[in-house]
Scaffold this motif. Structure first.
Motif, short mmCIF file in Angstrom:
data_model
loop_
_atom_site.label_atom_id
_atom_site.label_comp_id
_atom_site.label_asym_id
_atom_site.label_seq_id
_atom_site.Cartn_x
_atom_site.Cartn_y
_atom_site.Cartn_z
N ARG A 199 0.85 -1.18 0.00
CA ARG A 199 0.00 0.00 0.00
C ARG A 199 0.89 1.24 0.00
N ALA A 200 0.56 2.17 -0.83
CA ALA A 200 1.31 3.42 -0.86
C ALA A 200 0.97 4.24 0.38
N ALA A 201 1.94 4.95 0.87
CA ALA A 201 1.69 5.84 2.01
C ALA A 201 0.72 6.95 1.59
N LEU A 202 0.01 7.50 2.59
CA LEU A 202 -1.01 8.49 2.26
C LEU A 202 -0.43 9.69 1.53
N ASP A 203 0.71 10.20 2.01
CA ASP A 203 1.24 11.40 1.37
C ASP A 203 1.65 11.12 -0.08
N SER A 205 0.11 8.89 -1.94
CA SER A 205 -1.16 8.75 -2.65
C SER A 205 -1.79 10.10 -2.97
N THR B 152 -9.46 4.12 2.80
CA THR B 152 -10.60 4.08 3.72
C THR B 152 -10.29 4.93 4.95
N THR B 168 -6.50 6.91 8.23
CA THR B 168 -6.84 6.10 7.06
C THR B 168 -6.10 4.76 7.15
N ASP B 169 -6.43 3.90 6.22
CA ASP B 169 -5.81 2.57 6.24
C ASP B 169 -4.49 2.54 5.47
N ARG B 170 -3.98 3.69 5.11
CA ARG B 170 -2.68 3.72 4.42
C ARG B 170 -1.55 3.95 5.42
N GLY B 173 -1.07 7.27 7.62
CA GLY B 173 -2.39 7.64 7.10
C GLY B 173 -3.18 8.64 7.90
#
Lengths: 295, 456
Positions: A199-203, A205, B152, B168-170, B173
């Motif tokens: 999964r890519a990190a939020l930042d 993404s 999510t 979030t689920d990242r 996140g």
């Protein structure tokens, strides 16, 4: 292909292809129609992307993402790139092309000096053609080693860095495996089940969606609208070539083809406790040649 | 758009959604959770007013997880996307509406058609939600919102009593904002976590199941009596095998959508499965000719918040607004089955209220109170309040089973010619059918009064 003078920072390229994951199949005519929103990457390609990232991490190298596909692949491509690739390159292929053409176009990009790749990781087959031939063609054109259809990949670091190798397990016929050591530069292809893309990190993404400043470098492929001549027959997997029957007469050849009157072991039903049943199964597998003497 | 406000001028730079904003220390001005119609409308309003906004979507693309069993009424879009009908991914414009009552092998249909609904500015339309939701989310993105898919929102971040972001689920996140707008659909986890739902009653929810059946467009035109891009919406009563609910059939360009909406607790009680009930409905003589020969392309199911006004949560928290299905704003009032327009209306109102609250520097519940004011002054809450009794009326036993049976029976006797016997009188037929179907006169009067009051 000239080997690099130094391997201080190996470049590992994941080479993936945008395909239609859910084409509409006309079961009567055998024709495929593209779905409107079914585009994406095969499980094998995503597995290749994760494998490339892992190898680049292990070697303290750089991971780049190279994709063959049209412009509408960019959104999904950036999602994959957000997992940790430092560069994203799309070879612009607007339509359906033959395998050899796709390979040639990819080679043009992979062979460019600014990329200077040391290892190319592909999925073992795409969903649209399923020939699995592109990695072999890449290896041929790049003059790299090749190891295809790998079930596990373990990067081995060495000093100097140009002695890095891959230790991999490859599937063989008869449910057998072989363990191989692959020097770089090389092209490898991996099966879809061996890795799941992280999964890519939020930042990361946050920069992945459309309308962002994140960029896909587009390299020349076919000019838009150009594609190989359309097929007039449905795509079918290639048939395997088998030796013909060797009998003198037609009757003998039919007997050989059907296996009639040949000396075969008839199926038998046995009742045994589990350990005994397991032993019998192993004996049978060894007798039929599926197990080596060490197994 | 409220007085004094203006959208971001064309050509002006888009706001950077990741800009470190100001004194409050938020990463973005607003986080909108869920890129359905409500979320995209909220994000569109905010982005147009120059705010940094992130639109989180758990599916791989907006609309990928959404389904509906009705019609999009786009009038609410007029203010958001002028002349939206010229670009929205519409399947067919609904020019024919039918209400069908089924009983046994009988069917009684009330049919209305108007070709005026097939011309701009139109009335209702059918659309594929993955197309429509993606289109609306793209509008928000074009205005400057950042759409982040496959992500999510797993929870809220609090500072004291103030909601200041989401997890979030990242990896890595956490995302912070001045306001979070929860548009995360039916059974909103964020609204529940914030304690805005006091009593979440399963009776306020239904399960919608739907098959999308492929047929050539010319076959659809012939079977449904329409041409070109005109389409039909049929609402059905008495087709749910005794489980409270209803059915629907509507036409897309080259598919027909057939489905059921079924009471969640009643479905859970019995031994009937939704796909079995849907299969039964498709076998009914009133439906079978419409769908026969088609190929089922898709089967989907979704939970629907049909409780209406009484089932709505608190809509406002400190730094938090709830909109769309997350706020139970789907209107299920018998002949009116509407959700997308209420979602867009509430989402847009949430976006505007958030804009004003940020402008004033007060994103507490009090500062966001303008959201409720806007909803009450619009169709969103006024329709829900007016029709608050109707969902219970429609889901009651009388409307579900006895009334369709009685109506079909009356129609059959009334149109049946039984010479040499003379025609029976209408009163006698009605009395007979009321008795046959167990409809008492006082029940009929009571429910009729409720309906007249409810529908206004």
């Amino acid at each position: 292909m000239n080997p690099k003078d130094t391997f201080l920072s190996p470049v590992v390229a994941a080479c993936i292809k945008w395909v239609d994951l859910r084409p509409e199949l006309d079961s009567v005519q055998g024709t495929l129609a593209p779905s409107r929103r079914g585009g994406g990457f095969s499980a094998a390609d995503l597995s290749a992307a994760e494998t490339a990232l892992s190898i680049a991490e292990a070697w303290s190298g750089t991971a780049v993402l190279v994709c063959a596909g049209p412009a509408n692949a960019d959104r999904s491509l950036l999602e994959v790139a957000a997992s940790g690739f430092s560069r994203t390159v799309r070879v612009d292929i607007p339509g359906q092309l033959e395998t050899a053409t796709v390979a040639e176009l990819l080679v043009r990009t992979l062979g460019q000096t600014d990329l200077d790749v040391d290892l190319v990781v592909c999925g073992d087959m795409s969903y649209d053609r399923s020939s699995g031939a592109v990695p072999a063609m890449l290896a041929h054109h790049l003059d790299f080693c090749q190891a295809l259809g790998l079930l596990s990949v373990e990067p081995v670091s060495a000093e100097p860095a140009d002695d890095h190798t891959i230790v991999a397990i490859r599937r063989l016929d008869g449910a057998r495996r072989e363990r191989i050591r692959i020097p770089i530069p090389a092209v490898i292809s991996v099966e879809g089940g061996i890795a799941t893309l992280r999964r890519a990190a939020l930042d990361a993404s946050m920069g992945e969606s459309a309308h962002t400043d994140a960029e896909v470098e587009v390299r020349g492929g076919h000019s838009h609208g150009e594609s190989d001549p359309p097929r007039t027959t449905p795509w079918r997997p290639r048939a395997r070539t088998l030796a013909g029957p060797g009998g003198e007469s037609a009757f003998d050849r039919i007997l050989e083809l059907t296996g009639s009157l040949s000396d075969t072991s008839p199926p038998r039903t046995v009742k045994a406790d589990p350990s005994e049943a397991a032993r019998m199964i192993m004996d049978s597998l060894a007798e039929w040649g599926y197990l080596g003497s060490d197994d | 758009m409220i007085p004094g406000e203006s959208p971001r001028p064309e050509g002006s730079p888009r706001p950077d959604p990741l800009q470190r904003a100001d004194a409050a220390g938020s990463e973005v001005d607003a986080i909108v959770v869920g890129a359905g119609p409500a979320g995209s409308a909220a994000a569109l309003e905010l982005a147009r007013n120059g705010h940094s906004v992130v639109l989180l979507e758990r599916g791989p693309f907006p609309g990928s997880k959404n389904m509906y069993g009705g019609v999009i009424y786009g009038r609410i879009l007029d203010t958001l996307v002028p002349k939206w009908w010229e670009e929205a991914p519409i399947q067919r414009w609904v020019t024919r509406r039918q209400t069908m009552m089924l009983s046994g092998d009988q069917a009684l249909t009330i049919d209305y058609r108007s070709d005026r609904w097939g011309d701009p500015p139109y009335n209702g339309a059918t659309a594929y939600r993955p197309d429509f939701d993606q289109w609306l989310a793209d509008k928000a993105a074009e205005a400057g919102a950042r759409v982040v898919c496959s992500t999510t929102a797993t929870g809220l971040i609090h500072e004291g009593e103030q909601v200041v972001g989401v997890t979030t689920d990242r990896p890595g996140g956490e995302l912070r904002a001045k306001v979070v707008i929860a548009c995360d659909g039916a059974n909103s986890f964020l609204a529940r976590e914030a304690g805005l739902y006091e009593n979440l009653d399963p009776a306020n929810f239904t399960v919608g199941v739907k098959e999308t059946i492929a047929l050539p467009s010319e076959v659809i035109d012939a079977r449904f009596g329409v041409r070109g891009d005109h389409g039909v919406d049929i609402e059905i009563l008495g087709c749910t095998g005794g489980v409270p609910g209803g059915g629907f059939v509507y036409t897309n360009r080259d598919t027909v959508s057939v489905g059921l909406v079924l009471s969640l607790p009643e479905l859970a009680k019995g031994d009937k499965r939704p796909e079995q009930l849907l299969h039964q409905m498709k076998q009914h003589a009133g439906i079978a000719p419409l769908v026969e020969g088609g190929e089922v392309r898709e089967y989907s199911a979704h939970m629907i918040p049909e409780g209406g006004y009484e089932a709505m949560p608190e809509l406002i928290g400190n730094g938090l607004l709830v909109a769309g299905d997350a706020a139970s704003m789907c209107l299920a009032a018998g002949v009116w089955l509407e959700g997308v327009n209420f979602a867009i209306g509430s989402g847009a109102a949430a976006g505007r209220a958030t804009h004003r609250a940020i402008q004033r520097g007060d994103t507490s519940a009090e500062g966001l109170e303008g959201y409720r004011t806007r909803l009450e002054s619009s169709f969103v809450l006024s329709d829900h309040r007016k029709l608050r009794e109707i969902p219970h009326l429609v889901m009651g036993d009388l409307a579900q089973t006895r009334l369709p049976g009685m109506a079909c029976g009356v129609a059959e006797q009334f149109f049946h010619v039984d010479n040499p016997a003379p025609k029976p009188g209408l009163r006698r037929i009605i009395r007979s059918e009321m008795k046959t179907n167990g409809v008492r006169f006082r029940d009929l009067i009571r429910e009729s009064v409720k309906a007249i009051r409810g529908f206004g």
